[in-house]
Motif scaffolding. Structure first.
Motif, PDB file in Angstrom:
ATOM      1  N   ASP A  77      -7.633  35.586  -5.820  1.00 52.49           N
ATOM      2  CA  ASP A  77      -9.048  35.442  -5.490  1.00 52.49           C
ATOM      3  C   ASP A  77      -9.393  36.403  -4.359  1.00 52.49           C
ATOM      4  N   GLY A  78      -9.292  37.685  -4.621  1.00 55.49           N
ATOM      5  CA  GLY A  78      -9.631  38.696  -3.627  1.00 55.49           C
ATOM      6  C   GLY A  78      -8.648  38.699  -2.482  1.00 55.49           C
ATOM      7  N   ALA A  79      -9.095  38.194  -1.342  1.00 56.19           N
ATOM      8  CA  ALA A  79      -8.245  38.172  -0.149  1.00 56.19           C
ATOM      9  C   ALA A  79      -7.340  36.953  -0.102  1.00 56.19           C
ATOM     10  N   VAL A  80      -7.314  36.168  -1.153  1.00 53.75           N
ATOM     11  CA  VAL A  80      -6.450  34.986  -1.238  1.00 53.75           C
ATOM     12  C   VAL A  80      -5.489  35.155  -2.404  1.00 53.75           C
ATOM     13  N   LEU A  81      -4.196  35.051  -2.116  1.00 55.01           N
ATOM     14  CA  LEU A  81      -3.169  35.142  -3.149  1.00 55.01           C
ATOM     15  C   LEU A  81      -2.250  33.938  -3.041  1.00 55.01           C
ATOM     16  N   MET A  82      -2.044  33.257  -4.167  1.00 54.77           N
ATOM     17  CA  MET A  82      -1.122  32.126  -4.221  1.00 54.77           C
ATOM     18  C   MET A  82      -0.015  32.432  -5.224  1.00 54.77           C
ATOM     19  N   TYR A  83       1.222  32.220  -4.801  1.00 48.25           N
ATOM     20  CA  TYR A  83       2.379  32.448  -5.667  1.00 48.25           C
ATOM     21  C   TYR A  83       3.207  31.176  -5.765  1.00 48.25           C
ATOM     22  N   ASP A  84       3.899  31.050  -6.891  1.00 49.32           N
ATOM     23  CA  ASP A  84       4.904  30.004  -7.069  1.00 49.32           C
ATOM     24  C   ASP A  84       6.251  30.700  -7.256  1.00 49.32           C
ATOM     25  N   GLY A  85       7.225  30.324  -6.434  1.00 54.13           N
ATOM     26  CA  GLY A  85       8.535  30.953  -6.516  1.00 54.13           C
ATOM     27  C   GLY A  85       9.424  30.398  -7.608  1.00 54.13           C
ATOM     28  N   LEU A  86       9.060  29.252  -8.185  1.00 56.46           N
ATOM     29  CA  LEU A  86       9.775  28.690  -9.334  1.00 56.46           C
ATOM     30  C   LEU A  86      11.276  28.532  -9.069  1.00 56.46           C
ATOM     31  N   ARG A  87      11.625  28.286  -7.816  1.00 52.25           N
ATOM     32  CA  ARG A  87      13.018  28.108  -7.382  1.00 52.25           C
ATOM     33  C   ARG A  87      13.862  29.364  -7.562  1.00 52.25           C
ATOM     34  N   GLY A  88      13.219  30.511  -7.609  1.00 55.71           N
ATOM     35  CA  GLY A  88      13.986  31.748  -7.610  1.00 55.71           C
ATOM     36  C   GLY A  88      14.572  32.012  -6.239  1.00 55.71           C
ATOM     37  N   TYR A  89      15.568  32.904  -6.182  1.00 57.06           N
ATOM     38  CA  TYR A  89      16.148  33.263  -4.890  1.00 57.06           C
ATOM     39  C   TYR A  89      15.037  33.693  -3.939  1.00 57.06           C
ATOM     40  N   GLY A  90      15.055  33.104  -2.737  1.00 58.88           N
ATOM     41  CA  GLY A  90      13.937  33.267  -1.819  1.00 58.88           C
ATOM     42  C   GLY A  90      13.644  34.701  -1.444  1.00 58.88           C
ATOM     43  N   ARG A  91      14.690  35.484  -1.151  1.00 61.18           N
ATOM     44  CA  ARG A  91      14.431  36.882  -0.741  1.00 61.18           C
ATOM     45  C   ARG A  91      13.707  37.647  -1.837  1.00 61.18           C
ATOM     46  N   CYS A  92      13.994  37.315  -3.081  1.00 61.83           N
ATOM     47  CA  CYS A  92      13.369  38.030  -4.193  1.00 61.83           C
ATOM     48  C   CYS A  92      11.912  37.622  -4.372  1.00 61.83           C
ATOM     49  N   VAL A  93      11.659  36.321  -4.491  1.00 63.32           N
ATOM     50  CA  VAL A  93      10.288  35.887  -4.773  1.00 63.32           C
ATOM     51  C   VAL A  93       9.395  36.058  -3.551  1.00 63.32           C
ATOM     52  N   ALA A  94       9.932  35.843  -2.338  1.00 65.36           N
ATOM     53  CA  ALA A  94       9.116  36.062  -1.142  1.00 65.36           C
ATOM     54  C   ALA A  94       8.835  37.546  -0.958  1.00 65.36           C
ATOM     55  N   GLY A  95       9.801  38.390  -1.284  1.00 65.37           N
ATOM     56  CA  GLY A  95       9.571  39.827  -1.207  1.00 65.37           C
ATOM     57  C   GLY A  95       8.500  40.281  -2.178  1.00 65.37           C
ATOM     58  N   GLU A  96       8.507  39.713  -3.387  1.00 67.76           N
ATOM     59  CA  GLU A  96       7.473  40.060  -4.366  1.00 67.76           C
ATOM     60  C   GLU A  96       6.098  39.605  -3.885  1.00 67.76           C
ATOM     61  N   ALA A  97       6.026  38.394  -3.335  1.00 68.22           N
ATOM     62  CA  ALA A  97       4.745  37.896  -2.822  1.00 68.22           C
ATOM     63  C   ALA A  97       4.243  38.777  -1.684  1.00 68.22           C
TER      64      ALA A  97
END
Length: 360
Positions: A77-97
């Motif tokens: 939503d423009g300046a708002v981004l929400m992600y779900d990591g789906l229990r993936g390895y944190g460094r990977c999903v947090a890095g993508e976010a």
């Protein structure tokens, strides 16, 4: 068995990556997660280093972390981004976010980012470094769920939440490296208690209370069932208040759980993060920011030290100093932790002989 093992960061990276690949991670994921853990060791944060591998393997075998999982965009939503990591390895999903938030911040000037349901994201400073490396300012609030509480509320006697780290990062200048505040809201990270237990040393003064609320130096009380004590927050009521708002910002805004008992605890480690990224060019400007960073840091560091051997530092300096020293002399791992790492490798099919060959 030797009291400690001392290895170069490259050797530790190879071993960590091999264990993670044996656990089902693709090569790129295994390398990224292993590098993240070893970098924590290099920066002096052994609590978030390769000593986490045994827990990762336990979670892997219990289905509480899912290898090769990508972060899912829940809301854009423009300046708002929400992600779900789906229990993936944190460094990977947090890095993508974070990568998505950095790219969006170039367009919008500010981004509110949430990440829910990530497996242990590790040293939160890594994500502040991503932002500051892109010339941005960032604030990060992270809660910890899916396992039993570890930290007592101020005036309480039992644990009700976990270590709930906070990170704030500012970019560097031509003269000053980036400013990086990265801290648990507990007196120490739980990993430091693990390290003290494994090394047979007392817990840091003021870090723990027993089941009656009295101070204790025995780190083993955190490993009894039921748990025999709790971590304290730093700074009494101040750290406690920061832990409370961090829990709610990270859990309630992200759609991930808080640690309240209405949410399931499966015995893993789930992190939720709320972050704000800011492009300083949209405010007073990069030149002004750099001018003030240079002038203020110079002014603070010019204070005569109380101990001439311990100069005044700013956030981020201790990690840079530790990294330079450990890159030169190697990373030490206590014997208990080293045995746990080797056993974790065996559990996913990496023999001791193969592990030893990787670090030879």
């Amino acid at each position: 068995m030797a009291d400690i093992v001392r290895l170069s960061d490259d050797r530790l990276r190879r071993l960590g990556s091999a264990i993670l690949k044996s656990g089902g991670s693709a090569e790129a994921e295994a390398d990224l997660v292993s590098d993240h853990l070893v970098l924590a060791n290099l920066m002096g944060h052994d609590s978030h280093g390769v000593g986490m591998i045994p827990a990762y393997v336990r979670h892997l075998q219990a289905g509480l972390v899912v290898p090769n999982t990508r972060a899912k965009i829940v809301k854009d939503d423009g300046a708002v981004l929400m992600y779900d990591g789906l229990r993936g390895y944190g460094r990977c999903v947090a890095g993508e976010a974070m990568a998505g938030a950095i790219a969006r911040c170039r367009q919008t000037g500010v981004v509110a980012l949430t990440l829910a349901n990530a497996h242990h994201i590790g040293r939160v400073g890594a994500y502040g470094e991503m932002a500051s490396g892109a010339g941005l300012v960032s604030l990060h609030f992270v809660n910890v769920t899916d396992h039993r509480p570890l930290v007592a509320p101020h005036r309480g006697t039992d644990a009700r939440f976990v270590t709930n780290p906070v990170c704030i990062a500012l970019p560097g200048t031509d003269r000053q490296p980036p400013i990086l505040l990265d801290m648990a809201t507990s007196a120490v990270a739980m990993g430091k208690i693990r390290v003290a237990r494994n090394e047979g040393k007392p817990a840091p003064e003021g870090a723990l209370i027993d089941s009656t609320g009295q101070p204790t130096l025995d780190p083993r009380i955190m490993y009894t069932d039921p748990i025999g004590g709790a971590l304290r927050t730093f700074g009494g009521h101040k750290g406690y208040a920061l832990a409370i708002v961090t829990e709610l910002l990270a859990g309630a805004l992200s759609g991930g759980p808080t640690i309240q008992p209405g949410n399931v605890r499966q015995g893993g480690t789930v992190n939720n993060m709320f972050a704000i990224l800011i492009d300083p060019a949209r405010l007073a400007g990069v030149d002004w920011l750099h001018r003030e960073i240079d002038g203020f840091v110079d002014y603070v560091k010019a204070s005569p030290p109380a101990d001439p051997t311990e100069p005044v530092l700013v956030p981020g300096d201790p990690e840079r100093m530790a990294r330079a020293e450990r890159a030169r002399t190697g990373i030490t791992v206590d014997a208990t932790t080293w045995e746990e790492v080797l056993q974790a490798g065996e559990k996913v099919g990496l023999t001791r002989a193969s592990a030893q060959a990787l670090i030879a």
